[in-house]
Design a protein around this motif. Structure first.
Motif, PDB file in Angstrom:
ATOM      1  N   THR A   1      29.699  35.106  40.185  1.00 29.07           N
ATOM      2  CA  THR A   1      30.697  35.839  40.801  1.00 29.07           C
ATOM      3  C   THR A   1      30.576  36.099  42.403  1.00 29.07           C
ATOM      4  N   ARG A   2      29.378  36.404  42.761  1.00 31.59           N
ATOM      5  CA  ARG A   2      29.244  36.589  44.224  1.00 31.59           C
ATOM      6  C   ARG A   2      29.282  35.430  44.932  1.00 31.59           C
ATOM      7  N   ARG A   3      28.830  34.352  44.550  1.00 33.77           N
ATOM      8  CA  ARG A   3      28.783  32.922  44.958  1.00 33.77           C
ATOM      9  C   ARG A   3      30.257  32.702  45.393  1.00 33.77           C
ATOM     10  N   PHE A   4      31.123  32.599  44.510  1.00 35.41           N
ATOM     11  CA  PHE A   4      32.543  32.142  44.512  1.00 35.41           C
ATOM     12  C   PHE A   4      33.478  33.050  45.230  1.00 35.41           C
ATOM     13  N   THR A   5      32.907  34.346  45.258  1.00 34.13           N
ATOM     14  CA  THR A   5      33.909  35.364  45.852  1.00 34.13           C
ATOM     15  C   THR A   5      33.515  34.965  47.427  1.00 34.13           C
ATOM     16  N   TYR A   6      32.403  34.609  47.689  1.00 32.72           N
ATOM     17  CA  TYR A   6      31.938  34.405  49.096  1.00 32.72           C
ATOM     18  C   TYR A   6      32.701  32.990  49.673  1.00 32.72           C
ATOM     19  N   GLN A   7      32.919  32.190  48.868  1.00 31.26           N
ATOM     20  CA  GLN A   7      33.299  30.811  48.965  1.00 31.26           C
ATOM     21  C   GLN A   7      34.913  30.925  49.120  1.00 31.26           C
ATOM     22  N   ALA A   8      35.441  31.984  47.935  1.00 34.69           N
ATOM     23  CA  ALA A   8      36.947  32.374  48.158  1.00 34.69           C
ATOM     24  C   ALA A   8      37.352  32.851  49.758  1.00 34.69           C
ATOM     25  N   ARG A   9      36.450  33.675  50.437  1.00 36.68           N
ATOM     26  CA  ARG A   9      36.814  34.240  51.738  1.00 36.68           C
ATOM     27  C   ARG A   9      36.787  32.985  52.586  1.00 36.68           C
ATOM     28  N   LEU A  10      36.196  32.088  52.174  1.00 34.53           N
ATOM     29  CA  LEU A  10      36.211  31.057  53.407  1.00 34.53           C
ATOM     30  C   LEU A  10      37.298  29.993  53.174  1.00 34.53           C
ATOM     31  N   SER A  11      37.849  30.175  52.208  1.00 33.53           N
ATOM     32  CA  SER A  11      38.837  28.945  51.846  1.00 33.53           C
ATOM     33  C   SER A  11      40.246  28.952  52.586  1.00 33.53           C
ATOM     34  N   GLY A  12      40.500  30.037  53.073  1.00 34.57           N
ATOM     35  CA  GLY A  12      41.564  30.075  53.983  1.00 34.57           C
ATOM     36  C   GLY A  12      41.439  29.220  55.365  1.00 34.57           C
ATOM     37  N   ALA A  13      40.301  29.006  55.709  1.00 37.00           N
ATOM     38  CA  ALA A  13      40.061  28.279  56.915  1.00 37.00           C
ATOM     39  C   ALA A  13      39.799  26.894  56.564  1.00 37.00           C
ATOM     40  N   ILE A  14      39.696  26.341  55.628  1.00 39.65           N
ATOM     41  CA  ILE A  14      39.417  24.801  55.044  1.00 39.65           C
ATOM     42  C   ILE A  14      40.446  23.815  55.845  1.00 39.65           C
TER      43      ILE A  14
END
Length: 242
Positions: free
Chosen positions: A88-101
């Motif tokens: 959960t922690r790992r992919f919540t962190y990745q989700a925060r970055l996804s808007g800048a992909i």
């Protein structure tokens, strides 16, 4: 629920104590759907979530299974709840970055953003299934993914839609059937379906992409909130006794 195969790991410390030693910086960067999947979803936007769920189980399921096996071997003190916390922690962190992909604005950027977010969330759900001892490569995971992401309310309708999508996939070729269809209309439909799957309103996504700097606030907040809510639903579903 079909396809269950559970394993238990010892451990009695609080989850936070057992996972805080793993650095956030070790999290790999977020990535998005493969090009072949994008092509299928553009060809068949009405069934984009089903195509994404099928491809996620095929492509990401083995990765989730390998991650769970390796993490259990390296950290035998972690129980399923602790493994789920890590995912959960790992992919919540990745989700925060996804808007800048994507780095794009307007409609193309919106579609890419929600596609990356939906793919990241699918990866998380499969990791959570593996954390609780389920086989993340089992076809049942695609059905559960669509129900958890509220694309379908019940498993039966999700299974039916997956069957339709699988049949259309076998019968089609890349971009076949797009002739004469306005690309903007296809992208609007695709963006709406992926936004529904990712749990983020498309209108908010358009605002993020059209207003400079808005993505730094709205994008990261919306992505993280939707992903955390999805993680809780998945943990409730996969935890033994629920």
């Amino acid at each position: 629920m079909v396809g269950r195969s559970r394993s238990k790991s010892p451990g009695s410390d609080p989850v936070s104590d057992r996972t805080q030693a793993l650095p956030e910086s070790s999290t790999p960067p977020a990535d998005g759907p493969p090009g072949t999947l994008w092509a299928r979803m553009k060809t068949d936007p009405e069934y984009a979530p089903e195509h994404l769920a099928l491809e996620a189980v095929r492509r990401l399921g083995p990765q989730a299974r390998a991650w769970a096996a390796q993490t259990r071997a390296e950290r035998p003190d972690l129980d399923p709840d602790a493994l789920a916390h890590l995912a959960t922690r790992r992919f919540t962190y990745q989700a925060r970055l996804s808007g800048a992909i994507s780095g794009a604005v307007g409609l193309p950027g919106t579609v890419v953003d929600v596609g990356v977010l939906a793919w990241t969330q699918a990866r998380m759900v499969l990791h959570l299934a593996a954390a609780y001892g389920l086989d993340p490569t089992h076809p049942a995971r695609a059905t559960e993914l669509l129900v958890l992401q509220r694309v379908h309310r019940v498993a039966e309708s999700a299974r039916l839609a997956l069957g339709v999508a699988a049949g259309r996939e076998r019968a089609s070729r890349i971009f076949e059937g797009m002739a004469g269809r306005p690309l903007a209309g296809v992208m609007l439909r695709l963006g709406a379906k992926l936004a529904q799957m990712a749990g983020v309103k498309a209108t908010k996504r358009f605002f993020v992409k059209l207003v400079p700097g808005a993505g730094l606030i709205l994008g990261t907040w919306a992505n993280a909130a939707a992903t955390k809510h999805l993680a809780q639903r998945a943990r409730d579903m996969y935890r033994p006794g629920h």
